[in-house]
Design a protein around this motif. Sequence first.
Motif, PDB file in Angstrom:
ATOM      1  N   ARG A 161      74.601 -47.122 -25.518  1.00 58.38           N
ATOM      2  CA  ARG A 161      75.837 -47.288 -26.288  1.00 58.38           C
ATOM      3  C   ARG A 161      76.147 -46.021 -27.084  1.00 58.38           C
ATOM      4  NH1 ARG A 161      75.845 -52.418 -30.104  1.00 58.38           N
ATOM      5  NH2 ARG A 161      75.248 -53.277 -28.072  1.00 58.38           N
ATOM      6  N   ASP A 162      75.104 -45.426 -27.679  1.00 61.75           N
ATOM      7  CA  ASP A 162      75.303 -44.188 -28.436  1.00 61.75           C
ATOM      8  C   ASP A 162      75.774 -43.060 -27.516  1.00 61.75           C
ATOM      9  OD1 ASP A 162      74.480 -45.490 -30.724  1.00 61.75           O
ATOM     10  OD2 ASP A 162      72.424 -44.728 -30.642  1.00 61.75           O
ATOM     11  N   LEU A 163      75.222 -43.010 -26.305  1.00 56.69           N
ATOM     12  CA  LEU A 163      75.643 -41.989 -25.348  1.00 56.69           C
ATOM     13  C   LEU A 163      77.115 -42.148 -25.001  1.00 56.69           C
ATOM     14  CD1 LEU A 163      75.080 -39.719 -23.289  1.00 56.69           C
ATOM     15  CD2 LEU A 163      74.391 -41.496 -21.669  1.00 56.69           C
ATOM     16  N   LEU A 164      77.543 -43.367 -24.713  1.00 57.04           N
ATOM     17  CA  LEU A 164      78.942 -43.606 -24.378  1.00 57.04           C
ATOM     18  C   LEU A 164      79.862 -43.257 -25.544  1.00 57.04           C
ATOM     19  CD1 LEU A 164      78.596 -47.002 -22.489  1.00 57.04           C
ATOM     20  CD2 LEU A 164      79.197 -44.801 -21.479  1.00 57.04           C
ATOM     21  N   THR A 165      79.438 -43.613 -26.754  1.00 54.37           N
ATOM     22  CA  THR A 165      80.240 -43.299 -27.939  1.00 54.37           C
ATOM     23  C   THR A 165      80.391 -41.796 -28.107  1.00 54.37           C
ATOM     24  OG1 THR A 165      79.488 -45.336 -29.023  1.00 54.37           O
ATOM     25  CG2 THR A 165      80.429 -43.624 -30.429  1.00 54.37           C
ATOM     26  N   ASP A 166      79.287 -41.075 -27.882  1.00 55.27           N
ATOM     27  CA  ASP A 166      79.313 -39.617 -27.987  1.00 55.27           C
ATOM     28  C   ASP A 166      80.231 -39.008 -26.937  1.00 55.27           C
ATOM     29  OD1 ASP A 166      78.784 -36.976 -28.495  1.00 55.27           O
ATOM     30  OD2 ASP A 166      76.724 -36.999 -27.769  1.00 55.27           O
ATOM     31  N   LEU A 167      80.092 -39.446 -25.686  1.00 53.12           N
ATOM     32  CA  LEU A 167      80.916 -38.894 -24.612  1.00 53.12           C
ATOM     33  C   LEU A 167      82.387 -39.232 -24.800  1.00 53.12           C
ATOM     34  CD1 LEU A 167      78.680 -39.545 -21.476  1.00 53.12           C
ATOM     35  CD2 LEU A 167      78.858 -37.477 -22.863  1.00 53.12           C
ATOM     36  N   ARG A 168      82.656 -40.417 -25.315  1.00 51.30           N
ATOM     37  CA  ARG A 168      84.044 -40.808 -25.572  1.00 51.30           C
ATOM     38  C   ARG A 168      84.689 -39.839 -26.560  1.00 51.30           C
ATOM     39  NH1 ARG A 168      86.554 -44.097 -29.489  1.00 51.30           N
ATOM     40  NH2 ARG A 168      88.462 -45.124 -28.735  1.00 51.30           N
ATOM     41  N   ALA A 169      83.925 -39.462 -27.600  1.00 51.21           N
ATOM     42  CA  ALA A 169      84.472 -38.583 -28.639  1.00 51.21           C
ATOM     43  C   ALA A 169      84.592 -37.142 -28.162  1.00 51.21           C
ATOM     44  CB  ALA A 169      83.602 -38.656 -29.895  1.00 51.21           C
ATOM     45  N   THR A 170      83.544 -36.629 -27.497  1.00 48.90           N
ATOM     46  CA  THR A 170      83.489 -35.202 -27.181  1.00 48.90           C
ATOM     47  C   THR A 170      84.143 -34.833 -25.859  1.00 48.90           C
ATOM     48  OG1 THR A 170      81.293 -35.473 -26.161  1.00 48.90           O
ATOM     49  CG2 THR A 170      81.371 -34.931 -28.513  1.00 48.90           C
ATOM     50  N   VAL A 171      84.304 -35.811 -24.966  1.00 49.71           N
ATOM     51  CA  VAL A 171      84.914 -35.523 -23.666  1.00 49.71           C
ATOM     52  C   VAL A 171      86.311 -36.133 -23.584  1.00 49.71           C
ATOM     53  CG1 VAL A 171      84.711 -35.777 -21.168  1.00 49.71           C
ATOM     54  CG2 VAL A 171      82.659 -35.377 -22.557  1.00 49.71           C
ATOM     55  N   CYS A 172      86.397 -37.445 -23.755  1.00 51.58           N
ATOM     56  CA  CYS A 172      87.699 -38.121 -23.605  1.00 51.58           C
ATOM     57  C   CYS A 172      88.672 -37.698 -24.704  1.00 51.58           C
ATOM     58  CB  CYS A 172      87.510 -39.634 -23.624  1.00 51.58           C
ATOM     59  SG  CYS A 172      86.368 -40.271 -22.380  1.00 51.58           S
ATOM     60  N   LYS A 173      88.250 -37.858 -25.954  1.00 49.07           N
ATOM     61  CA  LYS A 173      89.175 -37.628 -27.060  1.00 49.07           C
ATOM     62  C   LYS A 173      89.394 -36.150 -27.352  1.00 49.07           C
ATOM     63  CE  LYS A 173      89.426 -42.036 -27.394  1.00 49.07           C
ATOM     64  NZ  LYS A 173      90.604 -42.722 -26.824  1.00 49.07           N
ATOM     65  N   ALA A 174      88.349 -35.330 -27.197  1.00 46.41           N
ATOM     66  CA  ALA A 174      88.481 -33.912 -27.528  1.00 46.41           C
ATOM     67  C   ALA A 174      89.095 -33.105 -26.393  1.00 46.41           C
ATOM     68  CB  ALA A 174      87.110 -33.336 -27.890  1.00 46.41           C
ATOM     69  N   ARG A 175      88.742 -33.429 -25.151  1.00 42.95           N
ATOM     70  CA  ARG A 175      89.189 -32.635 -24.008  1.00 42.95           C
ATOM     71  C   ARG A 175      90.329 -33.284 -23.220  1.00 42.95           C
ATOM     72  NH1 ARG A 175      85.176 -28.850 -21.717  1.00 42.95           N
ATOM     73  NH2 ARG A 175      83.340 -28.767 -23.057  1.00 42.95           N
TER      74      ARG A 175
END
Length: 334
Positions: A225-239
């Motif tokens: 869950r922490d991994l998905l939350t991190d990727l959501r923020a740094t990949v989906c939302k940022a990029r």
Amino acid sequence: MTEQLNTDHAPEYPLECDHCHYPIPGEAEESDEGRYCSVACREAAADGSTMTDPHAYKRIATGVEPLDSLVPNGVPADSLLLLSGEEGTRRTELGVELVWRALERGEPAVVISVMNPPTATLERFYQNGWNVLPALENDRLRVIDCFTSRLDDRDEFRAQRNEWTEFVGEAAEDAVVEVRDPTDRREMTHSLRGALDDLEMTETGLVTIDSLDELESLLQRQTARDLLTDLRATVCKARFVPIIAGTASTGEDDAPAAEYVFDGIIDLRLTDRLAPDARLKRLAVRKLVGAQFLPQWVTYEYEPARGLFAFGPDTDVRQRYEVGNGPLQPNRNR
């Protein structure tokens, strides 16, 4: 006599900001260079800043017919999406097709392979008649390998490969990023970010995770869950690069990895209610933050090379197939 409003010189509404390209809701901030929605945009433009039209990258048409028919204005590009499908719904093929359609558009893609070795992951494309060798050579496709390090004897595994698998493995060697310790979510995240940087993936392309179930078995549930939350923020939302993960669904309430983490959930189900003695596949959007979608089920089928395709609303689904002495086949004349 009623006084008529002179609109000869009235500006067209809504005005669009010449910097951020969004509508100007009130009085415009004007300069010699243009009209702006705010002082921030006016000053940014004066400093030489240029902003890409957000409509060009903030929504994507996936190229998958049943899905696009339900989301006519496109999927938000900053989405973390879950493909929740029962066994037999071609969930894996949908994930593969989403990558292929991105490559067809000339965009890059990254596949996080948790369940299979890279050669098996690439073989899924070839099974569908989609040749990814040019994308591997042109540096538009990367595979994050979270599988090979878990093998007890990788040399024996390589020795058992046939000629085709060995060829694919050698051809894809430069496009595969091996994660030495897949149980370390930071290493997995670092590997993905490196691939995104190499492919210059900002506002373009997509990422897929071949099996969220396998990821959760590899990591602790909270770590996944922490991994998905991190990727959501740094990949989906940022990029503005969408990530799509697939998970098996039994139709029960044992949802994986906290569904609230996902911006969108696509359900794939089997039903025997539409035609006697037939289990048909149906797809629906359960939720999709930031986008309109049709609240209905679409009946679909799968065909190699063609991918997933939808039945028309007036189609007699029993006539979609040719019944003979052999296996049931889609009727291409319909």
